[in-house]
Design a protein around this motif. Structure first.
Motif, short mmCIF file in Angstrom:
data_model
loop_
_atom_site.label_atom_id
_atom_site.label_comp_id
_atom_site.label_asym_id
_atom_site.label_seq_id
_atom_site.Cartn_x
_atom_site.Cartn_y
_atom_site.Cartn_z
N ASN A 30 1.01 -1.29 -0.08
CA ASN A 30 -0.12 -0.02 0.14
C ASN A 30 1.04 1.33 -0.11
N GLN A 31 1.30 1.71 -1.20
CA GLN A 31 2.09 2.57 -1.17
C GLN A 31 1.54 4.12 -0.78
N VAL A 32 2.54 4.81 0.04
CA VAL A 32 1.99 6.10 0.61
C VAL A 32 3.06 7.38 0.09
N HIS A 33 4.01 6.98 -0.72
CA HIS A 33 5.07 8.19 -1.00
C HIS A 33 5.70 8.63 0.03
N GLY A 34 6.19 7.65 0.94
CA GLY A 34 7.02 8.07 1.90
C GLY A 34 8.22 7.11 1.88
N ASN A 35 8.86 6.86 2.90
CA ASN A 35 10.41 5.92 2.98
C ASN A 35 10.32 4.91 3.69
N ALA A 36 9.09 4.41 4.11
CA ALA A 36 9.18 3.04 4.76
C ALA A 36 9.57 1.92 4.21
N VAL A 37 10.29 0.94 4.55
CA VAL A 37 10.86 -0.27 4.03
C VAL A 37 10.19 -1.33 4.90
N ILE A 38 9.70 -2.61 4.21
CA ILE A 38 9.55 -3.63 4.90
C ILE A 38 10.13 -4.79 4.37
N ARG A 39 10.43 -5.73 5.48
CA ARG A 39 10.87 -7.07 4.96
C ARG A 39 9.77 -7.89 4.43
#
Length: 244
Positions: free
Chosen positions: A69-78
């Motif tokens: 769910n892309q939010v135009h931020g910088n969060a990265v998940i495994r």
């Protein structure tokens, strides 16, 4: 470029597979014709399900891609371990896990360690680039021995932005000024590819491939939000094959 996807030309190890889809080969109609992979853009859900099924079959994916769910931020998940999907990048070090991002003008970036043990996909529109999504994705891989591939995005001759966007970037790195060309009336043309290359070079990634596409200018191959507003989404994917 095949009829249905772009295969990155980069020296990734053979166990690493990657692709960036074109808009052909699906069942969606109208503004979403034809391989729309976005379930959030107003297309009929049953058509998106069928398009994703075709994607898995055509690319012989080892599993369902990890859709963000892309939010135009910088969060990265495994990718394989997180129930939280509100992110703009995913990484993995496990075979059979497919990292994916969806775009329709924003820049998709694939990352791969030189040994092929770690891969990542990042969604980098201008907001994500300014927020540091590339830096965060590179950091998640835990090595500076990386290569990057830049997928299809809106090109530098068509991506018009306001003065505030340029100021946001130049306020972070003066080198970013080289990625903007004044158009007049407070408008600038921005080069997403150059912005990404500046960031990657600054953080030690010099093996950079791809770029040179323009989603806005090529309606036959690419969806473009800037061009059409109501439109579908392409996917850019990377995964590691199981070794036998």
């Amino acid at each position: 470029m095949s009829e249905f996807w772009i295969e990155p030309e980069w020296p990734a190890p053979s166990a690493v597979r990657a692709a960036s889809t074109l808009r052909r080969g699906g069942v969606s109609t109208g503004s979403y014709q034809s391989l729309n992979l976005g379930a959030h853009v107003g297309d009929e859900p049953r058509r998106v399900v069928e398009n994703r099924r075709r994607l898995r079959g055509t690319l012989k994916l080892p599993g369902e891609p990890v859709w963000l769910n892309q939010v135009h931020g910088n969060a990265v998940i495994r990718a394989e371990a997180s129930s939280e999907r509100n992110a703009d990048a995913a990484f993995t070090d496990r075979p059979g896990v497919v990292c994916a991002v969806m775009t329709a003008d924003c820049l998709p970036i694939l990352l791969c360690s030189e040994d092929g043990d770690r891969v990542a996909a990042a969604h980098a529109g201008w907001k994500g680039l300014a927020a540091g999504v590339i830096e965060a994705a590179v950091k998640s891989l835990g090595t500076d021995r990386l290569m990057a591939w830049l997928g299809p995005a809106i090109g530098p001759e068509t991506f018009e932005v306001g003065r505030e966007v340029r100021e946001t970037f130049v306020g972070k790195r003066t080198a970013f000024a080289a990625a903007f060309r004044e158009k007049g009336d407070g408008k600038w043309l921005a080069d997403l590819y150059r912005l990404a290359r500046i960031v990657l070079n600054d953080i030690g990634v010099s093996a950079i491939y791809g770029g040179g596409y323009c989603t806005f200018s090529n309606a036959d191959d690419f969806f473009s939000y800037r061009r059409d507003r109501v439109t579908g989404r392409m996917a850019t994917l990377i995964w590691r094959e199981h070794q036998t």
